[in-house]
Scaffold this motif. Structure first.
Motif, PDB file in Angstrom:
ATOM      1  N   LYS A   1       0.828  -1.211   0.000  1.00 33.07           N
ATOM      2  CA  LYS A   1       0.000   0.000   0.000  1.00 33.07           C
ATOM      3  C   LYS A   1       0.861   1.259   0.000  1.00 33.07           C
ATOM      4  O   LYS A   1       0.437   2.311  -0.478  1.00 33.07           O
ATOM      5  N   ARG A   2       2.068   1.145   0.532  1.00 36.99           N
ATOM      6  CA  ARG A   2       2.981   2.288   0.622  1.00 36.99           C
ATOM      7  C   ARG A   2       3.850   2.431  -0.623  1.00 36.99           C
ATOM      8  O   ARG A   2       4.745   3.267  -0.670  1.00 36.99           O
TER       9      ARG A   2
ATOM     10  N   ALA B   1       0.630 -18.646  -2.170  1.00 36.83           N
ATOM     11  CA  ALA B   1       1.398 -17.417  -2.355  1.00 36.83           C
ATOM     12  C   ALA B   1       0.928 -16.652  -3.582  1.00 36.83           C
ATOM     13  O   ALA B   1       0.800 -15.420  -3.544  1.00 36.83           O
ATOM     14  N   GLU B   2       0.677 -17.351  -4.664  1.00 36.89           N
ATOM     15  CA  GLU B   2       0.208 -16.676  -5.874  1.00 36.89           C
ATOM     16  C   GLU B   2      -1.175 -16.073  -5.664  1.00 36.89           C
ATOM     17  O   GLU B   2      -1.476 -14.998  -6.193  1.00 36.89           O
ATOM     18  N   ALA B   3      -2.006 -16.762  -4.877  1.00 37.51           N
ATOM     19  CA  ALA B   3      -3.325 -16.210  -4.544  1.00 37.51           C
ATOM     20  C   ALA B   3      -3.164 -14.948  -3.699  1.00 37.51           C
ATOM     21  O   ALA B   3      -3.895 -13.964  -3.882  1.00 37.51           O
ATOM     22  N   ALA B   4      -2.199 -14.962  -2.780  1.00 35.62           N
ATOM     23  CA  ALA B   4      -1.936 -13.792  -1.935  1.00 35.62           C
ATOM     24  C   ALA B   4      -1.443 -12.623  -2.771  1.00 35.62           C
ATOM     25  O   ALA B   4      -1.857 -11.472  -2.565  1.00 35.62           O
TER      26      ALA B   4
ATOM     27  N   GLN C   1      -2.181  -7.289  -5.062  1.00 34.45           N
ATOM     28  CA  GLN C   1      -2.156  -6.438  -6.253  1.00 34.45           C
ATOM     29  C   GLN C   1      -3.529  -5.823  -6.512  1.00 34.45           C
ATOM     30  O   GLN C   1      -3.630  -4.642  -6.864  1.00 34.45           O
ATOM     31  N   LYS C   2      -4.553  -6.631  -6.316  1.00 36.22           N
ATOM     32  CA  LYS C   2      -5.915  -6.159  -6.553  1.00 36.22           C
ATOM     33  C   LYS C   2      -6.294  -5.040  -5.588  1.00 36.22           C
ATOM     34  O   LYS C   2      -6.899  -4.039  -5.976  1.00 36.22           O
TER      35      LYS C   2
ATOM     36  N   ASN D   1       4.008  -4.341  -8.429  1.00 34.55           N
ATOM     37  CA  ASN D   1       5.367  -4.698  -8.056  1.00 34.55           C
ATOM     38  C   ASN D   1       5.378  -5.598  -6.823  1.00 34.55           C
ATOM     39  O   ASN D   1       6.226  -5.455  -5.934  1.00 34.55           O
ATOM     40  N   VAL D   2       4.418  -6.493  -6.775  1.00 36.04           N
ATOM     41  CA  VAL D   2       4.321  -7.500  -5.704  1.00 36.04           C
ATOM     42  C   VAL D   2       4.461  -8.857  -6.368  1.00 36.04           C
ATOM     43  O   VAL D   2       3.677  -9.207  -7.261  1.00 36.04           O
TER      44      VAL D   2
END
Length: 325
Positions: free
Chosen positions: A59-60, A74-77, A82-83, A89-90
């Motif tokens: 967020k920062r 992890a990919e779901a996270a 990102q959403k 850039n995550v």
């Protein structure tokens, strides 16, 4: 019958008062620092306080690497972060702390691709109820909770030194205080309880004390550099960690839903230690509820911290050019 009803009402009222007290006691980090142009690695960040920490950094405007073992979660996270933040850039990078090869592969890839590292959060951890050992010869939980982060920190330190102000955050727990005076020569054997059986709880407590001792010795070795390190107790949190408890699981989960901290609340101290301007130059300290607390008595022996460091270098097969001096 009336007495039973009255007693039940008193319990309910006391329970509600306790709930209110817990919620009002939680401090929030209160830091508004912008992280655009910064890079962070957060281990075990696909759920719980690790996820909230990664989300906050994203967020920062930070570039956040979710270093996790479970690719699907992890990919779901990453997708969810990102959403919610619109920060593309995550990213996810595979990291299995129970494998030194995986740690070296992760670090090698990071060091090749990234110019610097501003924040390293050693968050991943767990508790195992079987006395299993890794291919590297260490007890699984000892390696996952402590030796793995020890090696990872060594391998990423050069990139942390490239930051204007690198920070290493080691998530420990109050359990470290409850570990007692541990025998460093017996750590990788078979911790037992009073009945003589293997004790996963004692193993977990030992690793959390090791996290604290590691932080103390690391701070000494980093003195005079631009990198600081601190450790913290995040609180008792209602996370998926509770699903690993085999005994009284339903009861603990029920209590947890009502009285334990939420992941958002539990992540506040991690975020505070990682970002607060008040901690610029502060190193080797212990934090709880977004404030510094006194070091646990069983972690105050400098010889113990030094000896653990020397043992850990051997466990992790730290090469001469990788040693932190």
């Amino acid at each position: 019958m009336v007495d039973l009803i009255s007693f039940s009402l008193v319990l309910i009222i006391l329970g509600v008062i306790l709930k209110i007290y817990i919620k009002l006691s939680v401090k929030h980090n209160g830091c508004y620092k912008c992280l655009v142009g910064k890079t962070a690695v957060v281990t075990g960040s696909n759920t719980g306080i690790g996820y909230i920490t990664a989300l906050d950094f994203a967020k920062r405007g930070c570039k956040v690497i979710l270093a996790c073992r479970n690719k699907v979660k992890a990919e779901a996270a990453v997708f969810e972060i990102q959403k919610e933040t619109n920060n593309k850039n995550v990213i996810y990078k595979h990291l299995d702390l129970s494998s030194f090869k995986s740690i070296r592969d992760f670090a090698g890839d990071f060091n090749q691709m990234e110019s610097k590292l501003d924040i390293l959060v050693n968050n991943a951890g767990g508790i195992g109820f079987e006395n299993k050992f890794t291919d590297d010869g260490l007890q699984v939980i000892l390696q996952t909770n402590y030796a793995g982060p020890f090696l990872l920190t060594h391998l990423l330190l050069d990139k942390l030194k490239k930051s204007e102000s690198g920070r290493i955050v080691n998530v420990a727990a109050l359990a470290g205080r409850l570990a007692g005076n541990i025998d460093l020569n017996d750590l990788n054997k078979h911790p037992k309880d009073a009945t003589g059986f293997y004790s996963p709880v004692q193993t977990y407590k030992n690793t959390k004390l090791c996290n604290i001792l590691f932080t103390i010795e690391l701070a000494k070795k980093l003195y005079g550099t631009n990198v600081t390190t601190n450790t913290l107790h995040p609180g008792i949190i209602d996370t998926n960690f509770l699903l690993t408890i085999p005994f009284f699981r339903k009861l603990i989960q029920f209590i947890g839903k009502f009285y334990f901290l939420t992941p958002l609340e539990g992540a506040q101290t991690t975020i505070y230690v990682a970002l607060s301007n008040d901690l610029e130059g502060v190193s080797g300290k212990l934090f709880d509820n977004c404030r510094e607390v006194g070091m646990y008595s069983n972690a105050k022996d400098p010889n113990m911290a030094k000896k653990l460091w020397e043992i850990s270098e051997k466990w992790c097969k730290i090469e001469e050019n990788e040693k932190i001096r």
